[in-house]
Design an enzyme around this catalytic site. Structure first.
Site, mmCIF file in Angstrom:
data_model
loop_
_atom_site.group_PDB
_atom_site.id
_atom_site.type_symbol
_atom_site.label_atom_id
_atom_site.label_comp_id
_atom_site.label_asym_id
_atom_site.label_seq_id
_atom_site.Cartn_x
_atom_site.Cartn_y
_atom_site.Cartn_z
ATOM 1 N N HIS A 173 0.825 -1.215 0.000
ATOM 2 C CA HIS A 173 0.000 0.000 0.000
ATOM 3 C C HIS A 173 0.856 1.261 0.000
ATOM 4 C CE1 HIS A 173 -3.484 2.401 0.322
ATOM 5 N NE2 HIS A 173 -4.237 1.575 1.006
ATOM 6 N N ASP A 408 -11.496 -3.117 -19.747
ATOM 7 C CA ASP A 408 -11.797 -4.105 -20.775
ATOM 8 C C ASP A 408 -10.550 -4.300 -21.637
ATOM 9 O OD1 ASP A 408 -12.713 -5.674 -22.841
ATOM 10 O OD2 ASP A 408 -14.306 -4.308 -23.485
#
Length: 471
Positions: A173, A408
């Protein structure tokens, strides 16, 4: 395949770097927004896509495109191909990319015998299988002078023959937040979809760390706190898998836009009846978080009515700071938020109103400054480890990021997308995202043992019926 047996077969591994000569040797300092997350272990994201083709079709036609587009994308997102350098004090940690040092992003290719439909369903009975879809981070190297050299991110592409593909990413993180990671995934997908014709379809990331101002000296404070913390070997952060995961069930609860709207209207009316005023801040986020928090605490069956129950979340600061910062800023830029309520207040008849009030006030308080109280952020990592005992719930994910329509690669939008850190025992994780099924809907992901999940599900379903019963 049950138990801790790995259903993923290793196919291959490679290192992917930006195109030669495209990125100069670069070092980026960690800002205080990054340093506060040095306390945390890795974050694990998975993106599932339907792909009704055999493994050889993937390796021969799809994999070369993915690797090429990844290299082109890393030209702009080079911190993902960097090392995290942690020298002994007084020197400060930083990210370093060097083509001559061959810094790169590690990419693993695997084939899985797991049931793709089960792993992408709203109920996963053996969550351990999901963690084999995310690669462990390589062990840190320690140089002679005590400097730790850490690989902060790793990728895995897992093929489910004739069923699907999973992209698993494991990252520290301290490298970046969810917004920047989403920017990277969205960019990689667009480059792949255009077969490399378009460099990027979105705004390139900004790596100007000098834009972050630190008038209160938070960087030095957070560094001192990190260095004084009980030392934890980097290796313990690299592979957080635990056998207890085989006993857990991960469930996705989908809330439609109409159901959320009815819930908000009912809560607002109830709040006004109880307090004689409007809620401090009413939003889908506040109501869903409050409802899930209350149901979770009730399902926990905590005996101590005086126990403090914390709800922690993070708010993106990119458009909330007192100075301009581009939305494309790459790195961490989060305000760590925390509110608490006694257990007895949350589980009483109007506990949902108490939770809405607590979370709503905390969100409203962002208007007073996202860095107000920031000096206490590092103390939040100790919650639940000291006496008196407390219950900690941590929210992951964000419904503001479109995980289903933005990413996508050419195989359609994801079948499923989630952060699988929700599977771990402490703290209690809630993963919140936009819904795949309809615009304006939400997905809530939780992971518990069977009996606790049964209890939560019953409490949650009963709570969702309340607005209808009062129409």
């Amino acid at each position: 395949m049950e138990g801790s047996c790995n259903p993923a077969r290793f196919v291959g591994q490679c290192k992917v770097s930006p195109p030669p000569g495209s990125v100069p040797t670069t070092s980026l300092p960690l800002t205080f927004f990054d340093i506060v997350f040095l306390f945390c272990g890795p974050v694990e994201y998975v993106y599932f896509y339907e792909f009704p083709h055999p493994l050889h079709h993937f390796t021969q036609t799809i994999l070369p495109k993915l690797k090429h587009s990844l290299s082109l994308t890393l030209q702009h997102f080079f911190p993902l191909a960097s090392n995290l350098i942690c020298p002994p004090p007084p020197s400060k940690p930083f990210l370093h990319y060097s083509e001559t040092d061959r810094t790169s992003l590690l990419l693993t290719i695997a084939e899985s015998s797991s049931n793709f439909k089960r792993l992408t369903s709203h109920r996963v009975n053996n969550v351990a299988q999901s963690h084999f879809l995310v690669p462990p981070l390589p062990p840190a190297r320690v140089l002679e002078d005590g400097t730790s050299v850490v690989t902060p991110v790793a990728l895995q592409l897992t093929v489910f023959p004739n069923s699907g593909i999973c992209i698993g990413i494991n990252f520290l993180h301290a490298l970046t937040d969810g917004s920047s990671l989403h920017h990277f995934m969205k960019s990689w997908a667009s480059v792949c979809l255009s077969q490399g014709v378009k460099a990027l379809t979105s705004t390139p990331p900004s790596h100007n760390r000098g834009l972050i101002k630190d008038p209160c000296g938070l960087e030095n404070k957070f560094l001192a706190a990190w260095r004084s913390w009980t030392p934890i070997p980097w290796e313990l952060h690299m592979n957080p898998f635990h056998p207890s995961l085989t006993e857990k069930i991960r469930t996705t609860f989908v809330l439609s836009r109409p159901k959320i709207d009815r819930l908000k209207q009912w809560v607002s009316s109830l709040f006004s009846a109880v307090h004689g005023s409007k809620p401090p801040h009413m939003s889908s986020f506040v109501v869903i978080c409050a409802l899930t928090w209350v149901c979770l605490v009730k399902a926990e069956e905590i005996n101590d009515d005086e126990m403090q129950c914390y709800f922690n979340y993070s708010a993106d600061c990119r458009n909330r700071l007192e100075y301009p910062l581009p939305s494309s800023y790459f790195g961490n830029c989060l305000s760590i938020r925390s509110t608490r309520v006694k257990k007895s207040e949350l589980v009483k008849e109007n506990g949902l109103i108490v939770a809405v009030d607590a979370i709503g006030k905390n969100v409203k308080d962002l208007e007073s400054g996202v860095l107000r109280g920031a000096e206490e952020w590092t103390s939040d990592w100790d919650k639940g480890t000291d006496s008196p005992p407390m219950h900690l719930t941590l929210l992951a994910g964000s419904p503001r990021l479109d995980f289903y329509n933005d990413i996508d690669f050419g195989w359609g939008r994801p079948k499923k997308s989630e952060v699988i850190n929700v599977d771990f025992d402490f703290p209690e994780f809630i993963y919140l995202s936009n819904s795949r099924e309809e615009e304006g809907g939400f997905e809530i992901v939780l992971a518990f043992e069977k009996e606790k999940m049964k209890s939560f599900n019953s409490i949650f379903e009963q709570a969702l019926k309340l607005p209808e019963s009062h129409l």
